[in-house]
Design a protein around this motif. Structure first.
Motif, short mmCIF file in Angstrom:
data_model
loop_
_atom_site.label_atom_id
_atom_site.label_comp_id
_atom_site.label_asym_id
_atom_site.label_seq_id
_atom_site.Cartn_x
_atom_site.Cartn_y
_atom_site.Cartn_z
N PHE A 21 0.84 -1.18 0.00
CA PHE A 21 0.00 0.00 0.00
C PHE A 21 0.88 1.24 0.00
O PHE A 21 1.94 1.26 0.63
N PRO A 22 0.46 2.28 -0.69
CA PRO A 22 1.28 3.48 -0.77
C PRO A 22 1.44 4.15 0.59
O PRO A 22 0.46 4.34 1.30
N LYS A 23 2.65 4.49 0.92
CA LYS A 23 2.89 5.11 2.21
C LYS A 23 2.20 6.47 2.30
O LYS A 23 1.82 6.90 3.37
N ASN A 24 2.06 7.17 1.17
CA ASN A 24 1.52 8.51 1.20
C ASN A 24 0.04 8.57 1.53
O ASN A 24 -0.50 9.64 1.73
N ASN A 106 -1.69 2.69 -19.23
CA ASN A 106 -0.99 3.76 -18.50
C ASN A 106 -0.44 4.83 -19.43
O ASN A 106 -0.41 6.01 -19.07
N ALA A 107 0.01 4.43 -20.61
CA ALA A 107 0.57 5.40 -21.55
C ALA A 107 -0.49 6.43 -21.96
O ALA A 107 -0.20 7.63 -22.03
N ASN A 108 -1.70 5.97 -22.22
CA ASN A 108 -2.78 6.90 -22.57
C ASN A 108 -3.14 7.81 -21.41
O ASN A 108 -3.43 8.99 -21.61
N PHE A 109 -3.10 7.26 -20.21
CA PHE A 109 -3.41 8.08 -19.04
C PHE A 109 -2.39 9.21 -18.89
O PHE A 109 -2.77 10.37 -18.69
N ILE A 110 -1.12 8.88 -19.02
CA ILE A 110 -0.06 9.89 -18.93
C ILE A 110 -0.22 10.92 -20.04
O ILE A 110 -0.10 12.13 -19.82
N SER A 142 -1.93 1.82 -9.91
CA SER A 142 -1.07 0.69 -9.57
C SER A 142 0.25 1.23 -9.01
O SER A 142 0.55 2.42 -9.15
N ILE A 143 1.03 0.35 -8.42
CA ILE A 143 2.34 0.75 -7.92
C ILE A 143 3.20 1.29 -9.05
O ILE A 143 3.89 2.30 -8.91
N ASN A 144 3.15 0.63 -10.21
CA ASN A 144 3.96 1.06 -11.35
C ASN A 144 3.53 2.43 -11.86
O ASN A 144 4.37 3.30 -12.15
N THR A 148 5.60 6.01 -11.89
CA THR A 148 5.76 6.77 -13.13
C THR A 148 5.32 8.21 -12.94
O THR A 148 5.97 9.16 -13.38
N LEU A 149 4.17 8.39 -12.28
CA LEU A 149 3.67 9.74 -12.03
C LEU A 149 4.63 10.52 -11.15
O LEU A 149 4.92 11.70 -11.41
#
Length: 237
Positions: A21-24, A106-110, A142-144, A148-149
């Motif tokens: 889980f993301p720490k943030n 993910n590429a389209n999202f970015i 996702s974690i990946n 990337t973000l």
């Protein structure tokens, strides 16, 4: 199975869960002594609703955050300029807001976020780095993708309270107010989801009373900036 082995397994499972889980998600202190509210408006700019929201915010000396859709900016550059000049924050909410397109990979999202960023930069000469997933990050982050973000200096902001005006724009002002102030968990830091598309007339009606409620309860109004700790929904394993 020995008692020592059972304890070891429980500790291992806990550590594994924390790593997935993301720490943030906990970086935003939701129960601090200082009471803060971030009013956030999705799906703008629009005419005349976004300007009406801006009028109300100005009358009440309140700053907020607007997550804008890139392809709605053309023809409403003056609204975007006003958001910026009035001291509010501007965030990314994709270029098209079309779920089947932005969440296809993910590429389209970015790409959607970058196109939105470019449209805002053309108007304001600023480069927003805060974003919100249409519909929220749940089931999409996702974690990946998170890594990337972050590598692109982009930060995610979901919400911990909502009014449901996005699901039902015709929701009565009373119900919008009730949802916006239904702080059952007594959160000291609130990120409130609202909308300012052309359909959200009732949101404008409810907004002065929402502001009054939080002022009366000692909250400070702040815009989200790149220094604001992220808040995103837990990432699925």
């Amino acid at each position: 199975m020995t008692k020592r082995l059972i304890i070891f397994i429980l500790i291992f499972c806990l550590m594994l869960e924390m790593s997935l889980f993301p720490k943030n998600i906990s970086a935003l202190n939701l129960n601090s002594e200082e009471k803060i509210i971030y009013l956030t408006f999705d799906d703008g700019p629009s005419d005349p609703i976004t300007n009406k929201v801006l009028d109300i915010l100005k009358e009440n000396d309140v700053k907020a955050t607007f997550f804008l859709i890139g392809n709605q900016i053309k023809g409403l550059e003056d609204v975007v300029t006003r958001i910026n000049n009035d001291g509010h924050s501007i965030g990314l909410h994709t270029y098209t807001h079309k779920f089947n397109k932005i969440y296809s990979n993910n590429a389209n999202f970015i790409m959607e976020m970058k196109k939105c960023q470019n449209e805002i930069k053309k108007v304001t000469n600023t480069t927003p780095t805060i974003l919100r997933f249409p519909g929220g990050s749940r089931k999409h982050l996702s974690i990946n993708l998170l890594q990337t973000l972050h590598d692109k200096n982009l930060k995610i902001y979901d919400w911990n309270m909502e009014t449901l005006d996005g699901i039902n724009p015709k929701l009565s002002p009373y119900k919008i107010l009730k949802a916006a102030t239904n702080n059952k968990e007594n959160l000291s830091t609130v990120i409130l989801l609202l909308h300012c598309d052309y359909m959200h007339k009732n949101t404008c009606v409810a907004l002065p009373n929402i502001i009054k409620y939080y002022k009366d309860h000692g909250y400070v109004f702040k815009p989200i900036t790149n220094d604001t700790p992220e808040l995103y929904f837990p990432i699925k394993k």
